[in-house]
Design an enzyme around this catalytic site. Structure first.
Site, PDB file in Angstrom:
ATOM      1  N   GLU A 127      -3.238   7.848  -6.075  1.00 33.09           N
ATOM      2  CA  GLU A 127      -3.079   7.232  -7.386  1.00 33.09           C
ATOM      3  C   GLU A 127      -4.188   7.683  -8.329  1.00 33.09           C
ATOM      4  O   GLU A 127      -5.370   7.600  -7.966  1.00 33.09           O
ATOM      5  CB  GLU A 127      -3.111   5.709  -7.263  1.00 33.09           C
ATOM      6  N   ARG A 144       0.846  -1.182   0.000  1.00 29.76           N
ATOM      7  CA  ARG A 144       0.000   0.000   0.000  1.00 29.76           C
ATOM      8  C   ARG A 144       0.886   1.237   0.000  1.00 29.76           C
ATOM      9  O   ARG A 144       1.883   1.303   0.722  1.00 29.76           O
ATOM     10  CB  ARG A 144      -0.945   0.012   1.211  1.00 29.76           C
ATOM     11  N   HIS A 200       0.430   0.543 -10.012  1.00 31.93           N
ATOM     12  CA  HIS A 200      -0.437  -0.332  -9.207  1.00 31.93           C
ATOM     13  C   HIS A 200      -0.846  -1.549 -10.045  1.00 31.93           C
ATOM     14  O   HIS A 200      -2.011  -1.911 -10.157  1.00 31.93           O
ATOM     15  CB  HIS A 200      -1.680   0.409  -8.714  1.00 31.93           C
TER      16      HIS A 200
END
Length: 345
Positions: A271, A242, A300
């Site tokens: 993000e 994370r 990601h």
């Protein structure tokens, strides 16, 4: 005849919920949206939903949960659930479950790939050769290359993904140490790795540090200016967990000051990053010596593969339908003692 209504507010697939519809069965009505804000979802969809299947784009806070009049379960189509207000859901009697049994192999592979990229110089060589296939044809152009065998990999978190990463790392001849105060004693023996009792102890001995822990109040900002200075000057940090576990400005400063040697990030606190985010500025300036040399960013994507996406979609819906049809709950992540689970209707 429709029996249940399911809502996905932030779908992460392009089709009309083909896997979801097949998994749930014909008696389910789906409301599929691709939004990032709760106010983009019609109020009626929130009110009528018997279950939510959510991804990671939209926060599911107390305000959203207050709109749920019929909801019997919230399922995260993925692992991390820090964007869901677990206490608000529990107070309303709504179990929150995640989908931990997808993407394990992909994330472990991604962490190992990031390590290999630095130690074998792939992006450094690529960058040099793109600039000039003649001048860049030089094996000395990669600053972080080195032998992996005999080095120490420190894993922060020995859950599913940490375990998968440990098994892969051992095949490269790495010595693996792990820090995880939440796994049972003896886990390290079963894996054949060394257990350490503190983050500092792990940071001090590791040549590569790979993060595989959830985002909690305990882990938020865990890798910061102070902890970075506990690491070896030649160490590399990898984060596929994370984004907010790492203080990114402090990490960039540590890279520029050569407190550590390299960092690979698949996740960021926000993000995508804003244009004025320090990491955006580092990547926008293509002449910055960090990017591609000592700093590697992926979007990601560690979890992503066609197989993994299909698993997340199918398994999350299975979890929702188990609750609705059979009253069974699997992979519960909010506190059971706070939840009064009614029988299935």
């Amino acid at each position: 005849m429709t029996r249940f209504r399911l809502l996905t507010p932030d779908a992460q697939y392009p089709d009309d919920a083909l896997i979801e519809r097949e998994t749930a069965g014909p008696d389910v009505h789906w409301s599929i949206h691709r939004a990032r804000r709760p106010d983009a979802i019609p109020a009626e969809d929130w009110r009528q939903a018997d279950a939510l299947v959510v991804w990671h784009e939209m926060p599911v806070g107390a305000e959203v949960i207050s709109k749920l009049e019929r909801c019997k379960i919230i399922v995260r189509a993925g692992v991390g659930f820090d964007h869901i207000d677990l206490e608000a859901a529990a107070a309303k009697g709504i179990p929150v479950c995640n989908t931990p049994d997808y993407g394990t192999s992909e994330v472990a592979d991604h962490a190992i790939a990031m390590m290999l990229n630095f130690k074998r110089g792939l992006t450094s060589y690529h960058r040099a050769l793109v600039a000039s296939p003649q001048e860049g044809f030089d094996h000395a152009r990669a600053p972080l290359t080195g032998r992996l065998r005999g080095r120490t990999l420190g894993l922060v978190g020995l859950g599913r993904i940490g375990t998968a990463t440990a098994l892969r790392a051992k095949a490269f001849g790495l010595h693996v140490v792990g820090y995880d105060p939440h796994v049972s004693r003896g886990t390290e023996i079963a894996l054949g790795v060394q257990r350490v009792e503190s983050l500092q102890a792990l940071l001090e001995v590791s040549d590569i540090v790979s993060l595989h822990c959830p985002l909690t109040e305990e882990t938020r900002g865990m890798i910061n200016a102070a902890t970075l200075r506990q690491m070896k000057p030649g160490a590399i940090v990898i984060n596929t967990a994370r984004g907010a576990i790492v203080d990114v400005p402090a990490l960039l400063e540590a890279l520029r000051d050569k407190v550590i040697a390299g960092a690979a990030l698949d996740v960021l606190p926000v993000e995508p990053p804003a244009a004025d985010d320090p990491i955006s500025r580092a990547y926008a300036d293509r002449s910055d010596p960090l990017t591609g040399e000592r700093l590697l960013l992926t979007p990601h994507a560690a979890w992503s593969s066609p197989e993994s996406v299909a698993d997340a979609r199918r398994l999350s819906v299975e979890t929702a339908m188990l609750r609705l049809r059979e009253g069974r709950i699997r992979n519960l992540v909010n506190r059971p003692e706070d939840i009064l689970v009614p029988a299935a209707e």
